[in-house]
Design a protein around this motif. Structure first.
Motif, mmCIF file in Angstrom:
data_model
loop_
_atom_site.group_PDB
_atom_site.id
_atom_site.type_symbol
_atom_site.label_atom_id
_atom_site.label_comp_id
_atom_site.label_asym_id
_atom_site.label_seq_id
_atom_site.Cartn_x
_atom_site.Cartn_y
_atom_site.Cartn_z
ATOM 1 N N ASP A 116 0.836 -1.205 0.000
ATOM 2 C CA ASP A 116 0.000 0.000 0.000
ATOM 3 C C ASP A 116 0.873 1.258 0.000
ATOM 4 N N ARG A 117 1.918 1.264 0.807
ATOM 5 C CA ARG A 117 2.830 2.412 0.868
ATOM 6 C C ARG A 117 3.553 2.582 -0.473
ATOM 7 N N VAL A 175 6.681 11.514 0.504
ATOM 8 C CA VAL A 175 7.229 10.155 0.553
ATOM 9 C C VAL A 175 7.582 9.809 1.995
ATOM 10 N N GLY A 176 8.148 10.758 2.713
ATOM 11 C CA GLY A 176 8.442 10.537 4.130
ATOM 12 C C GLY A 176 7.188 10.243 4.933
ATOM 13 N N GLN A 177 6.114 10.985 4.643
ATOM 14 C CA GLN A 177 4.828 10.740 5.323
ATOM 15 C C GLN A 177 4.294 9.353 4.980
ATOM 16 N N ALA A 178 4.432 8.969 3.696
ATOM 17 C CA ALA A 178 3.929 7.655 3.280
ATOM 18 C C ALA A 178 4.677 6.537 3.997
ATOM 19 N N ILE A 199 -2.421 11.692 2.125
ATOM 20 C CA ILE A 199 -1.208 12.103 1.415
ATOM 21 C C ILE A 199 -1.488 12.391 -0.053
ATOM 22 N N THR A 200 -2.389 11.639 -0.656
ATOM 23 C CA THR A 200 -2.675 11.813 -2.091
ATOM 24 C C THR A 200 -4.060 12.394 -2.356
ATOM 25 N N ALA A 201 -4.751 12.863 -1.332
ATOM 26 C CA ALA A 201 -6.133 13.329 -1.501
ATOM 27 C C ALA A 201 -6.238 14.538 -2.421
ATOM 28 N N ASP A 202 -5.246 15.424 -2.433
ATOM 29 C CA ASP A 202 -5.339 16.644 -3.236
ATOM 30 C C ASP A 202 -4.734 16.499 -4.630
ATOM 31 N N ILE A 203 -4.312 15.295 -4.994
ATOM 32 C CA ILE A 203 -3.734 15.057 -6.318
ATOM 33 C C ILE A 203 -4.799 14.418 -7.204
ATOM 34 N N PRO A 204 -5.179 15.058 -8.339
ATOM 35 C CA PRO A 204 -6.178 14.464 -9.235
ATOM 36 C C PRO A 204 -5.701 13.108 -9.767
ATOM 37 N N ALA A 205 -6.651 12.242 -10.053
ATOM 38 C CA ALA A 205 -6.320 10.878 -10.471
ATOM 39 C C ALA A 205 -5.814 10.793 -11.904
ATOM 40 N N GLY A 206 -6.424 11.527 -12.830
ATOM 41 C CA GLY A 206 -6.063 11.419 -14.247
ATOM 42 C C GLY A 206 -4.830 12.219 -14.593
ATOM 43 N N PRO A 207 -4.236 11.938 -15.753
ATOM 44 C CA PRO A 207 -3.063 12.694 -16.178
ATOM 45 C C PRO A 207 -3.433 14.129 -16.554
ATOM 46 N N ILE A 208 -2.478 15.028 -16.392
ATOM 47 C CA ILE A 208 -2.695 16.433 -16.744
ATOM 48 C C ILE A 208 -2.838 16.548 -18.256
ATOM 49 N N GLY A 209 -3.795 17.351 -18.679
ATOM 50 C CA GLY A 209 -3.949 17.641 -20.105
ATOM 51 C C GLY A 209 -4.191 16.404 -20.942
ATOM 52 N N ALA A 210 -5.063 15.533 -20.489
ATOM 53 C CA ALA A 210 -5.341 14.314 -21.244
ATOM 54 C C ALA A 210 -6.276 14.618 -22.404
#
Length: 155
Positions: A22-23, A48-51, A63-74
């Motif tokens: 999972d980490r 990464v340290g938090q993970a 840790i990843t909640a604010d990162i969108p799932a899809g690639p940028i500019g798809a």
């Protein structure tokens, strides 16, 4: 320590202990976000340290909640267009032909310098006509392969 499926269901999903896999999955997502430009290097290092220090799925999710799932500019990539198209070739050819006509007229009036310039402009016209013809042919058959012909089509 859990002993069976009934005991696993009793633990709320966010309180379940995170495994090394999972980490690793979260760290991989962070690296992908860094490569895509969503995270700065220092932010990647901190997350990464938090993970690595996280113990539960809930801690990893934060840790990843604010990162969108899809690639940028798809968005679909438009097909590549040549820098100089048929229109530009026609314009250059027309202008060069006009210049050559004016210079030939001046050469006919007796100017030797105009005659030499007319000869050079005529060479430019010939070159641009051939380049424009090539561009026109390529624009009608984009992506055409110059590979071997299929069997039975060669003469």
């Amino acid at each position: 320590m859990t002993t069976g499926p009934a005991e696993e269901r009793a633990v709320p999903p966010g309180r379940m202990r995170a495994s090394h896999a999972d980490r690793d999955q979260v760290i991989s997502a962070l690296k992908t976000a860094f490569v895509q430009g969503r995270l700065a290097k220092d932010e990647l290092d901190a997350r990464v340290g938090q993970a690595l220090a996280s113990r539960t799925h809930a801690e990893l999710a934060v840790i990843t909640a604010d990162i969108p799932a899809g690639p940028i500019g798809a968005r679909p990539v438009p097909p590549a267009r040549p820098l100089l198209g048929v229109k530009s070739g026609v314009c250059v050819t027309t202008l060069a032909a006009l210049l050559a006509a004016v210079l030939w007229a001046a050469a006919a009036a007796g100017s030797a310098a105009a005659g030499a310039a007319a000869l050079a402009a005529t060479g430019v016209v010939i070159f641009t006509v051939s380049a424009t013809g090539y561009q026109l042919r390529e624009s009608r058959h984009p992506g055409r392969s110059a590979g071997p012909l299929p069997p039975g089509t060669a003469s």
